[in-house]
Each structure stands twice: as structure tokens, then as C-alpha cells.
Design a protein around this motif. Structure first.
Motif, PDB file in Angstrom:
ATOM      1  N   UNK A  48      -0.881 103.766  62.173  1.00  0.00           N
ATOM      2  CA  UNK A  48      -1.117 102.484  62.852  1.00  0.00           C
ATOM      3  C   UNK A  48      -0.122 101.414  62.449  1.00  0.00           C
ATOM      4  N   UNK A  49       0.597 101.614  61.321  1.00  0.00           N
ATOM      5  CA  UNK A  49       1.554 100.598  60.867  1.00  0.00           C
ATOM      6  C   UNK A  49       2.920 100.736  61.520  1.00  0.00           C
ATOM      7  N   UNK A  50       3.140 101.819  62.244  1.00  0.00           N
ATOM      8  CA  UNK A  50       4.472 102.017  62.824  1.00  0.00           C
ATOM      9  C   UNK A  50       4.770 100.919  63.847  1.00  0.00           C
ATOM     10  N   UNK A  51       6.010 100.400  63.847  1.00  0.00           N
ATOM     11  CA  UNK A  51       6.351  99.311  64.789  1.00  0.00           C
ATOM     12  C   UNK A  51       6.059  99.618  66.245  1.00  0.00           C
ATOM     13  N   UNK A  52       6.198 100.883  66.663  1.00  0.00           N
ATOM     14  CA  UNK A  52       5.929 101.187  68.062  1.00  0.00           C
ATOM     15  C   UNK A  52       4.486 100.878  68.448  1.00  0.00           C
ATOM     16  N   UNK A  53       3.601 100.824  67.468  1.00  0.00           N
ATOM     17  CA  UNK A  53       2.229 100.436  67.777  1.00  0.00           C
ATOM     18  C   UNK A  53       2.113  99.006  68.260  1.00  0.00           C
ATOM     19  N   UNK A  54       3.059  98.168  67.878  1.00  0.00           N
ATOM     20  CA  UNK A  54       3.081  96.771  68.315  1.00  0.00           C
ATOM     21  C   UNK A  54       3.988  96.561  69.531  1.00  0.00           C
ATOM     22  N   UNK A  55       4.762  97.582  69.867  1.00  0.00           N
ATOM     23  CA  UNK A  55       5.809  97.396  70.882  1.00  0.00           C
ATOM     24  C   UNK A  55       5.645  98.286  72.100  1.00  0.00           C
ATOM     25  N   UNK A  56       4.721  99.209  72.041  1.00  0.00           N
ATOM     26  CA  UNK A  56       4.574 100.164  73.147  1.00  0.00           C
ATOM     27  C   UNK A  56       4.318  99.457  74.476  1.00  0.00           C
ATOM     28  N   UNK A  57       3.658  98.308  74.445  1.00  0.00           N
ATOM     29  CA  UNK A  57       3.300  97.618  75.686  1.00  0.00           C
ATOM     30  C   UNK A  57       4.501  96.992  76.397  1.00  0.00           C
ATOM     31  N   UNK A  58       5.613  96.822  75.681  1.00  0.00           N
ATOM     32  CA  UNK A  58       6.793  96.218  76.313  1.00  0.00           C
ATOM     33  C   UNK A  58       7.968  97.182  76.386  1.00  0.00           C
ATOM     34  N   UNK A  59       7.767  98.438  76.033  1.00  0.00           N
ATOM     35  CA  UNK A  59       8.876  99.385  75.939  1.00  0.00           C
ATOM     36  C   UNK A  59       9.658  99.471  77.247  1.00  0.00           C
ATOM     37  N   UNK A  60       8.989  99.796  78.325  1.00  0.00           N
ATOM     38  CA  UNK A  60       9.684  99.978  79.603  1.00  0.00           C
ATOM     39  C   UNK A  60      10.339  98.688  80.086  1.00  0.00           C
ATOM     40  N   UNK A  61       9.622  97.565  79.963  1.00  0.00           N
ATOM     41  CA  UNK A  61      10.185  96.289  80.417  1.00  0.00           C
ATOM     42  C   UNK A  61      11.409  95.896  79.603  1.00  0.00           C
ATOM     43  N   UNK A  62      11.377  96.173  78.301  1.00  0.00           N
ATOM     44  CA  UNK A  62      12.507  95.789  77.448  1.00  0.00           C
ATOM     45  C   UNK A  62      13.759  96.592  77.785  1.00  0.00           C
ATOM     46  N   UNK A  63      13.585  97.876  78.085  1.00  0.00           N
ATOM     47  CA  UNK A  63      14.734  98.697  78.452  1.00  0.00           C
ATOM     48  C   UNK A  63      15.327  98.228  79.774  1.00  0.00           C
ATOM     49  N   UNK A  64      14.474  97.923  80.735  1.00  0.00           N
ATOM     50  CA  UNK A  64      14.953  97.410  82.028  1.00  0.00           C
ATOM     51  C   UNK A  64      15.686  96.094  81.854  1.00  0.00           C
ATOM     52  N   UNK A  65      15.167  95.237  80.989  1.00  0.00           N
ATOM     53  CA  UNK A  65      15.802  93.944  80.744  1.00  0.00           C
ATOM     54  C   UNK A  65      17.193  94.121  80.144  1.00  0.00           C
ATOM     55  N   UNK A  66      17.328  95.019  79.177  1.00  0.00           N
ATOM     56  CA  UNK A  66      18.636  95.229  78.557  1.00  0.00           C
ATOM     57  C   UNK A  66      19.638  95.751  79.576  1.00  0.00           C
ATOM     58  N   UNK A  67      19.216  96.673  80.413  1.00  0.00           N
ATOM     59  CA  UNK A  67      20.124  97.215  81.430  1.00  0.00           C
ATOM     60  C   UNK A  67      20.619  96.114  82.363  1.00  0.00           C
ATOM     61  N   UNK A  68      19.728  95.239  82.768  1.00  0.00           N
ATOM     62  CA  UNK A  68      20.113  94.155  83.672  1.00  0.00           C
ATOM     63  C   UNK A  68      21.024  93.152  82.980  1.00  0.00           C
ATOM     64  N   UNK A  69      20.711  92.830  81.713  1.00  0.00           N
ATOM     65  CA  UNK A  69      21.510  91.837  80.985  1.00  0.00           C
ATOM     66  C   UNK A  69      22.936  92.321  80.758  1.00  0.00           C
ATOM     67  N   UNK A  70      23.102  93.625  80.520  1.00  0.00           N
ATOM     68  CA  UNK A  70      24.426  94.160  80.193  1.00  0.00           C
ATOM     69  C   UNK A  70      25.210  94.621  81.411  1.00  0.00           C
ATOM     70  N   UNK A  71      24.536  94.727  82.557  1.00  0.00           N
ATOM     71  CA  UNK A  71      25.110  95.378  83.737  1.00  0.00           C
ATOM     72  C   UNK A  71      26.515  94.908  84.127  1.00  0.00           C
ATOM     73  N   UNK A  72      26.831  93.608  84.052  1.00  0.00           N
ATOM     74  CA  UNK A  72      28.189  93.222  84.474  1.00  0.00           C
ATOM     75  C   UNK A  72      29.301  93.836  83.635  1.00  0.00           C
ATOM     76  N   UNK A  73      28.993  94.250  82.386  1.00  0.00           N
ATOM     77  CA  UNK A  73      30.035  94.724  81.479  1.00  0.00           C
ATOM     78  C   UNK A  73      29.783  96.136  80.960  1.00  0.00           C
TER      79      UNK A  73
END
Length: 406
Positions: A68-93
Motif C-alpha cells: 500500500x505504500x508504493x507510489x503507484x497507489x497514490x498515482x494510479x488514478x492519473x496514470x493515463x491522463x498524465x501520459x496523454x498530457x506529456x505526449x501533448x506537451x512535447x509533441x512540437x519537438x
């Protein structure tokens, strides 16, 4: 000046937090002491080091259920959104490619494959491992990459004898250079033509070219497209030893993104302490080498990393967090305490700060210490990125959540 969000630390999680917060209408300041982790990054984003074709979220869910202490336990709810956000932010370069929800496999600078969830487009082509004839190209001036070693290991892995061959080109430079220097040289037409001419003469029947990731500092897309047209075969980059060009490209892409959204970035400044009062952090004090400076904010993102970056100091039972003096969970490294090479992981790698579901730091009883402080990246307790191969994924997801919540 008073800021809505002050991000302390300019690594991957710090930049992602600084990129997300402006979307929430926040005025953001990013304080960076150095280059952060970027020169050491391959440019790929790892969620979990399971095999290619496997779903890393399945392994993440298993890990969270067991710990239960693993960080993914606190982050699983934003995993997919965070990956999509990074792709969009970096896309021009930096254009990223993934394979649905499964890991893909990319070649390493040793010529053996490794799994990752998302890779720069220059480092992955579907079916690359089945190429009939591979030519591995290197540079005499760049000694941190051995094309012969890569080709030999590819042949061992693929079991196809001499299906991969190598060539070393010569740019006529009298000194050895690192990857960023080579990338800048290849942006000059003189060296570019010299490289292309030598490589084209050795192509033979090659159907794929592998080369170190040195085709431009900002974006490799244009140079790789030109090269592929001349050679008549696709070209893939391999991440290299530090300083890594793909890691620096990622940094430059995120930096441009945050600057375009009004984030103030202050470089070469070290945050030394925080002013706290009644469970609230009011300000941080920083040293820029000339004077001490005070920065007030409503929220703070602590993204200073782990031991390597100075985010934690000490050893054994004496590990400290030097900025806000938050309690550190776990035990630091003690010589001889654990085998250096331990396939099951090492406990000192899991040292970090405990957080609640909003990434606020908590004590060992789960009580929030500062409700306007958010902890990200390698500072989070319970992860062993060397074994789990999830460090960049945790950095992206935690930075995204901190930017969202702050």
C-alpha cells in the motif's frame, strides 16, 4: 512577487508539475539548481519493466495490492491522463509512440532489447526486431558507442548469425566528443554530408539502420527523414550513455512548453530552507551564489529528487530531507549491509517521504504535515526504480497530479 505555485526542482516531475499548474490558472515559479535527471534519461517513459506485449498496468495493480505504500497507489488514478498530457506537451519537438496499453521493445546501446511503455518516435519502429538486414553505424570521434558490440549482441539475441553488421564513420575531427557535441556537429551541412556519404557507401542490402541518438539537439525528425530518403531504408536512434541527447531533447521540449505558458524559470539557484508556520509552508529561501533570496507562494511542489541530486542526505538511520526537514521513511545505505547486486532490489532504494492520496507529506501515522506542500518523483517512498523500471512513469504521474492539485 507572490506565486500560486512554487516548484522546487527541475527534473522530470518538477517540469511536468510546472507544465500542468498553468492549465489550472496558476501563476508558477520553477526553481532549478542544475540540469536535473535529464542527461541520464533515455527519453523513454517506463511504467513497469514487464516484457514487451504485456500490460504494465496489470503489474502496477498487483504491486499496489501487495504494498500500500508504493507510489503507484497514490498515482494510479492519473496514470493515463498524465501520459496523454506529456505526449501533448512535447509533441512540437518530441513525438512519442506507444502500442496501446502494452509495453514495446526498443534496442539499447549494448544491442540488447529492453521494454518500455512509450518511446520517442526516433527510437522505435513497429517490427524493427524482424528487419532482415541491420546496419549499425557509429562515429570514430564518439567512443561511448560501439557499433560492433551492438551488432554482435543483436545477432546473439536474434539468433541470425551475421544479420546485423557495423560501420564506423569518420568526421575528420581531431578530438573525441560527447553525444550533445556530436548532435550539434551533425546539424552543420559539412559534417552531415560527410557522414551520409560514408554511410551510403556501406549500406549494401541493409533494410534498417541503427545509430546513436545524435541527429540534432532539438528534434531528430527532419534529419532522420532526410537520411532515410538518401539511404533508402529507415533509420532508428539508440539512446546513449550520459549526457543523453534524447533526455536533453525532452528537457528542452518541456522548458519551451512552460515558458510559453508564462512560467517563470530561475536556473542555477539552490533552495536551502523553508519558512513554515502552523502546518503551512509560507516561503522558501534560496541561494543563487550571490545572495539569499526569499520566494513566497500559496503552494509548493517538492521535486528535489533523491540521494544523487541531494534531495536526501546521510546514510543508515540518519537520512534527512534538507529543505523542509520532513521525516524520511526507510533506511539509507550502509556499507556491507546488503549485496550490491541484488536482483530482488535493495531497501535503501525505497527511502523517501510518505504522502497521502493528494501527495501531501505525512508522518508515520498518516497525519498531514503541510497541506500546501506536494511531493513528487524520486522523493516518494516505497519505489525501487532500478528493479521495477518505473521511475520516469512515477515522475510524470506525480508531477501531473501535483500540478493538478496545487
Amino acid at each position: 512577487m507572490n506565486y500560486d505555485v512554487i516548484v522546487v526542482g527541475g527534473g522530470l516531475s518538477g517540469f511536468v508539475a510546472a507544465a500542468k499548474a498553468p492549465q489550472m490558472g496558476k501563476r508558477v515559479l520553477l526553481l532549478r539548481e542544475g540540469t536535473g535527471c535529464f542527461p541520464f534519461l533515455s527519453g523513454c517513459i517506463d511504467l513497469w519493466g514487464c516484457r514487451g506485449g504485456e500490460d504494465p498496468t496489470t503489474w502496477i495493480d498487483r504491486r499496489v495490492a501487495a504494498d500500500r505504500l508504493h507510489p503507484w497507489g497514490r498515482l494510479r488514478d492519473v496514470l493515463e491522463d498524465s501520459i496523454s498530457f506529456l505526449r501533448e506537451a512535447c509533441a512540437p519537438y518530441v513525438s512519442y509512440v506507444a502500442s496501446g496499453g502494452e509495453n514495446i521493445v526498443v534496442p539499447t546501446p549494448l544491442g540488447v532489447p529492453r521494454p518500455t511503455f512509450m518511446a520517442p518516435h526516433s527510437q522505435y519502429r513497429p517490427g524493427w526486431e524482424d528487419a532482415r538486414k541491420i546496419l549499425v553505424a557509429g562515429f570514430r570521434e564518439y567512443r561511448d558507442f560501439s557499433p560492433a558490440l551492438v551488432a554482435a549482441n543483436l545477432n546473439r539475441w536474434r539468433g541470425r548469425g551475421e544479420a546485423a553488421t557495423s560501420v564506423t564513420t569518420d568526421l575528420g575531427i581531431s578530438r573525441y566528443v560527447d553525444a550533445p557535441t556530436l548532435a550539434r556537429l551533425l546539424e552543420k551541412e559539412r559534417y552531415w554530408r560527410l557522414f551520409v556519404e560514408q554511410l551510403a557507401s556501406r549500406m549494401g542490402k541493409s533494410t534498417l539502420v541503427l545509430a546513436p541518438a545524435v541527429f540534432g539537439m532539438d528534434s531528430s525528425a527532419e534529419l532522420l527523414t532526410r537520411l532515410g530518403r538518401v539511404l533508402g531504408a529507415p533509420v532508428m536512434e539508440l539512446a546513449t550513455l550520459p549526457p543523453s541527447v534524447p533526455g536533453l531533447r525532452l528537457q528542452r521540449a518541456l522548458r519551451r512548453y512552460v515558458l510559453a505558458r508564462g512560467v517563470r524559470v530561475t536556473d542555477n539557484i539552490r533552495v536551502t530552507e523553508a519558512e513554515v508556520e502552523g502546518g503551512i509552508c509560507r516561503a522558501v529561501i534560496a541561494d543563487d551564489g550571490l545572495r539569499r533570496r526569499r520566494f513566497e507562494g500559496r503552494s509548493f511542489v517538492l521535486a528535489t529528487g533523491s540521494f544523487v541530486s541531494g534531495g536526501f542526505t546521510g546514510y543508515g538511520d540518519h537520512v534527512t530531507e534538507p529543505v523542509m526537514h520532513l521525516p524520511v521513511h526507510g533506511r539509507g545505505l550502509v556499507a556491507g549491509d546488503e549485496p550490491f547486486f541484488a536482483t530482488q532490489g535493495r531497501e535503501f532504494m525505497k527511502v523517501g517521504l510518505l504522502v497521502d492520496e493528494n501527495l501531501h507529506p505525512v508522518d508515520d501515522k498518516g497525519r498531514v504535515l503541510y497541506n500546501n506542500v506536494f511531493v513528487t518523483g524520486a522523493k516518494l517512498a516505497g519505489q525501487d526504480h532500478a528493479v521495477e523500471k518505473s521511475g520516469t512513469g512515477v515522475a510524470v504521474a506525480s508531477g501531473y497530479k501535483a500540478g493538478l492539485k496545487s
